[in-house]
Design an enzyme around this catalytic site. Structure first.
Site, PDB file in Angstrom:
ATOM      1  N   ALA A  14      -6.903  80.901  13.094  1.00  0.00           N
ATOM      2  CA  ALA A  14      -8.091  80.086  13.393  1.00  0.00           C
ATOM      3  C   ALA A  14      -8.839  80.530  14.655  1.00  0.00           C
ATOM      4  O   ALA A  14      -9.766  79.859  15.087  1.00  0.00           O
ATOM      5  CB  ALA A  14      -7.694  78.609  13.509  1.00  0.00           C
ATOM      6  N   ARG A  16     -10.912  82.926  15.089  1.00  0.00           N
ATOM      7  CA  ARG A  16     -12.299  83.387  14.873  1.00  0.00           C
ATOM      8  C   ARG A  16     -12.688  83.201  13.410  1.00  0.00           C
ATOM      9  O   ARG A  16     -11.876  82.761  12.588  1.00  0.00           O
ATOM     10  CB  ARG A  16     -12.433  84.854  15.281  1.00  0.00           C
ATOM     11  CG  ARG A  16     -11.640  85.770  14.371  1.00  0.00           C
ATOM     12  CD  ARG A  16     -11.817  87.222  14.751  1.00  0.00           C
ATOM     13  NE  ARG A  16     -11.429  88.067  13.631  1.00  0.00           N
ATOM     14  CZ  ARG A  16     -11.110  89.337  13.727  1.00  0.00           C
ATOM     15  NH1 ARG A  16     -11.112  89.939  14.896  1.00  0.00           N
ATOM     16  NH2 ARG A  16     -10.794  90.034  12.655  1.00  0.00           N
ATOM     17  N   VAL A  65       2.010  84.610  10.703  1.00  0.00           N
ATOM     18  CA  VAL A  65       2.433  83.905   9.484  1.00  0.00           C
ATOM     19  C   VAL A  65       2.910  84.854   8.377  1.00  0.00           C
ATOM     20  O   VAL A  65       3.433  84.386   7.357  1.00  0.00           O
ATOM     21  CB  VAL A  65       1.338  82.952   8.942  1.00  0.00           C
ATOM     22  CG1 VAL A  65       1.173  81.757   9.850  1.00  0.00           C
ATOM     23  CG2 VAL A  65       0.012  83.666   8.717  1.00  0.00           C
ATOM     24  N   TYR A 156      -6.055  93.879  -1.643  1.00  0.00           N
ATOM     25  CA  TYR A 156      -6.673  92.592  -1.257  1.00  0.00           C
ATOM     26  C   TYR A 156      -6.943  91.731  -2.499  1.00  0.00           C
ATOM     27  O   TYR A 156      -6.645  90.535  -2.516  1.00  0.00           O
ATOM     28  CB  TYR A 156      -7.967  92.899  -0.503  1.00  0.00           C
ATOM     29  CG  TYR A 156      -8.706  91.715   0.054  1.00  0.00           C
ATOM     30  CD1 TYR A 156      -8.282  91.105   1.237  1.00  0.00           C
ATOM     31  CD2 TYR A 156      -9.852  91.218  -0.566  1.00  0.00           C
ATOM     32  CE1 TYR A 156      -8.982  90.022   1.771  1.00  0.00           C
ATOM     33  CE2 TYR A 156     -10.557  90.150  -0.038  1.00  0.00           C
ATOM     34  CZ  TYR A 156     -10.117  89.550   1.129  1.00  0.00           C
ATOM     35  OH  TYR A 156     -10.808  88.484   1.658  1.00  0.00           O
ATOM     36  N   LYS A 160      -5.327  88.124  -3.273  1.00  0.00           N
ATOM     37  CA  LYS A 160      -6.188  86.938  -3.402  1.00  0.00           C
ATOM     38  C   LYS A 160      -6.074  86.317  -4.799  1.00  0.00           C
ATOM     39  O   LYS A 160      -6.169  85.096  -4.944  1.00  0.00           O
ATOM     40  CB  LYS A 160      -7.643  87.310  -3.085  1.00  0.00           C
ATOM     41  CG  LYS A 160      -7.859  87.683  -1.612  1.00  0.00           C
ATOM     42  CD  LYS A 160      -7.544  86.523  -0.689  1.00  0.00           C
ATOM     43  CE  LYS A 160      -7.820  86.818   0.768  1.00  0.00           C
ATOM     44  NZ  LYS A 160      -7.482  85.683   1.654  1.00  0.00           N
TER      45      LYS A 160
HETATM   46  P1  NAD Z   1     -11.436  87.419  10.321  1.00  0.00           P
HETATM   47  O1  NAD Z   1     -10.824  88.778  10.332  1.00  0.00           O
HETATM   48  O2  NAD Z   1     -12.646  87.164  11.133  1.00  0.00           O
HETATM   49  O3  NAD Z   1     -10.341  86.316  10.678  1.00  0.00           O
HETATM   50  C1  NAD Z   1      -9.034  86.370  10.168  1.00  0.00           C
HETATM   51  C2  NAD Z   1      -8.130  85.692  11.160  1.00  0.00           C
HETATM   52  O4  NAD Z   1      -6.779  85.750  10.689  1.00  0.00           O
HETATM   53  C3  NAD Z   1      -8.150  86.399  12.521  1.00  0.00           C
HETATM   54  O5  NAD Z   1      -8.247  85.427  13.539  1.00  0.00           O
HETATM   55  C4  NAD Z   1      -6.800  87.094  12.574  1.00  0.00           C
HETATM   56  O6  NAD Z   1      -6.290  87.261  13.881  1.00  0.00           O
HETATM   57  C5  NAD Z   1      -5.953  86.131  11.764  1.00  0.00           C
HETATM   58  N1  NAD Z   1      -4.729  86.748  11.274  1.00  0.00           N
HETATM   59  C6  NAD Z   1      -4.602  87.967  10.676  1.00  0.00           C
HETATM   60  N2  NAD Z   1      -3.306  88.210  10.402  1.00  0.00           N
HETATM   61  C7  NAD Z   1      -2.614  87.128  10.834  1.00  0.00           C
HETATM   62  C8  NAD Z   1      -1.253  86.798  10.825  1.00  0.00           C
HETATM   63  N3  NAD Z   1      -0.336  87.623  10.317  1.00  0.00           N
HETATM   64  N4  NAD Z   1      -0.862  85.602  11.363  1.00  0.00           N
HETATM   65  C9  NAD Z   1      -1.778  84.741  11.875  1.00  0.00           C
HETATM   66  N5  NAD Z   1      -3.099  85.029  11.917  1.00  0.00           N
HETATM   67  C10 NAD Z   1      -3.512  86.208  11.397  1.00  0.00           C
HETATM   68  O7  NAD Z   1     -11.703  87.095   8.778  1.00  0.00           O
HETATM   69  P2  NAD Z   1     -12.558  85.938   8.079  1.00  0.00           P
HETATM   70  O8  NAD Z   1     -13.701  86.595   7.439  1.00  0.00           O
HETATM   71  O9  NAD Z   1     -12.741  84.791   8.977  1.00  0.00           O
HETATM   72  O10 NAD Z   1     -11.541  85.567   6.901  1.00  0.00           O
HETATM   73  C11 NAD Z   1     -10.783  84.392   6.868  1.00  0.00           C
HETATM   74  C12 NAD Z   1     -10.185  84.257   5.470  1.00  0.00           C
HETATM   75  O11 NAD Z   1     -11.239  84.195   4.520  1.00  0.00           O
HETATM   76  C13 NAD Z   1      -9.329  85.442   5.063  1.00  0.00           C
HETATM   77  O12 NAD Z   1      -8.223  84.985   4.297  1.00  0.00           O
HETATM   78  C14 NAD Z   1     -10.256  86.258   4.217  1.00  0.00           C
HETATM   79  O13 NAD Z   1      -9.573  87.062   3.308  1.00  0.00           O
HETATM   80  C15 NAD Z   1     -11.060  85.185   3.531  1.00  0.00           C
HETATM   81  N6  NAD Z   1     -12.350  85.619   3.025  1.00  0.00           N
HETATM   82  C16 NAD Z   1     -13.314  86.116   3.845  1.00  0.00           C
HETATM   83  C17 NAD Z   1     -14.523  86.542   3.308  1.00  0.00           C
HETATM   84  C18 NAD Z   1     -15.637  87.085   4.158  1.00  0.00           C
HETATM   85  O14 NAD Z   1     -16.636  87.566   3.603  1.00  0.00           O
HETATM   86  N7  NAD Z   1     -15.562  87.043   5.474  1.00  0.00           N
HETATM   87  C19 NAD Z   1     -14.741  86.435   1.943  1.00  0.00           C
HETATM   88  C20 NAD Z   1     -13.742  85.918   1.138  1.00  0.00           C
HETATM   89  C21 NAD Z   1     -12.555  85.497   1.694  1.00  0.00           C
END
Ligand code: NAD
Length: 247
Positions: A14, A16, A65, A156, A160
């Site tokens: 959480a 970012r 996690v 990925y 997902k």
């Molecule tokens: P992001 O990279 O900005 O944030 C991901 C966060 O997860 C980061 O704060 C990171 O430090 C944390 N993280 C990574 N590995 C971790 C671990 N092992 N333990 C704890 N924290 C961990 O990505 P986002 O775009 O905010 O994505 C958030 C979620 O949404 C992800 O699951 C991503 O796959 C999904 N998602 C994002 C998009 C997009 O377009 N941004 C689209 C579809 C799904």
């Protein structure tokens, strides 16, 4: 449940992006929020400060996690701190994109470990607490890529898609405990993950989206809040928040 005020919500990853927006949204609704982070302590602490200074309650708890022991510890520390857990949002995720020609088994394993296995670890650890409470809400952040596939994202998209199957089974197994389990599938969202995409590719992506724009993290956060507050009869579903990029 339905009531966000006073509920204890854990949001993984959480610090970012989408996770941060979810934490802020839930805290804004009166939830006591655990801002989980893996490595970046400062953004997580800064978010806790921001929530506190606007009258909310939050705490930052470290934990990778993708490690079963650390995921369990995150849940334990949450319960030590707040005495319960009502909401679990599995948001943490990474991507390591390359075509299968170049993708290594390590690239595959790492993404599946962080994006998919982590969901099982946190849910398993939280389960006894949800049972004790007599209910709860679990929201797993998947992606439209898990539904549609995407070039260069075999690892990925598999992780997902796995989240969607896991969500349905968890919904079946936990319904008797009044725990609703759903997945949210974002489309392309404006975060650091998306910022890493080259600009010309970003333009091509926008052209594919019927609503003609990239989504905002707050739009995913609102969907998560909806499932918590208004989703008492919604379980085992995938809520697509994607501008129409996948129908
Ligand atoms: P992001 O990279 O900005 O944030 C991901 C966060 O997860 C980061 O704060 C990171 O430090 C944390 N993280 C990574 N590995 C971790 C671990 N092992 N333990 C704890 N924290 C961990 O990505 P986002 O775009 O905010 O994505 C958030 C979620 O949404 C992800 O699951 C991503 O796959 C999904 N998602 C994002 C998009 C997009 O377009 N941004 C689209 C579809 C799904």
């Amino acid at each position: 449940m339905g009531e966000l005020r006073g509920a204890v919500a854990v949001v993984t990853g959480a610090g970012r992006g989408i996770g941060r927006a979810i934490a802020e949204e839930l805290a804004g609704g009166g939830a006591r929020v655990v801002v989980n982070y893996s490595r970046s302590k400062e953004p997580a602490e800064e978010l806790v400060q921001k929530i506190s200074s606007s009258g909310g309650e939050a705490v930052a708890i470290q934990g990778d996690v993708s490690d079963a022991g650390q995921a369990a510890r995150l849940i334990e520390r949450t319960v030590e701190r707040f005495g319960r857990i009502d909401v679990l949002v599995n948001n943490a995720g990474i991507n390591i994109d390359r075509t299968m020609k170049k993708m290594t088994p390590e690239d595959w394993d790492k993404v599946v470990q962080v994006d998919l296995n982590s969901c099982f670890y946190t849910v398993k650890a939280a389960l006894p607490h949800f049972v004790e409470n007599g209910g709860g809400k679990i929201i797993n952040i998947s992606s439209f890529v898990g539904q549609a596939g995407n070039f260069g994202q075999a690892n990925y998209s598999a992780a997902k898609a796995g989240i969607i199957g896991f969500t349905k089974t968890a919904a079946l197994e936990l319904a008797r405990y009044n725990v609703c389990v759903n997945a949210v599938c974002p489309g392309f969202i404006e975060t650091d993950m998306f910022a890493g995409v080259p600009e010309e590719v970003q333009e091509k992506i926008k052209a594919r989206i019927p609503l003609g724009r990239i989504g905002k993290p707050t739009e995913i956060a609102r969907a998560v809040r909806y499932l918590i507050e208004d989703g008492d009869y919604i379980t085992g579903q995938t809520l697509n928040v994607n501008g129409g990029v996948y129908m």
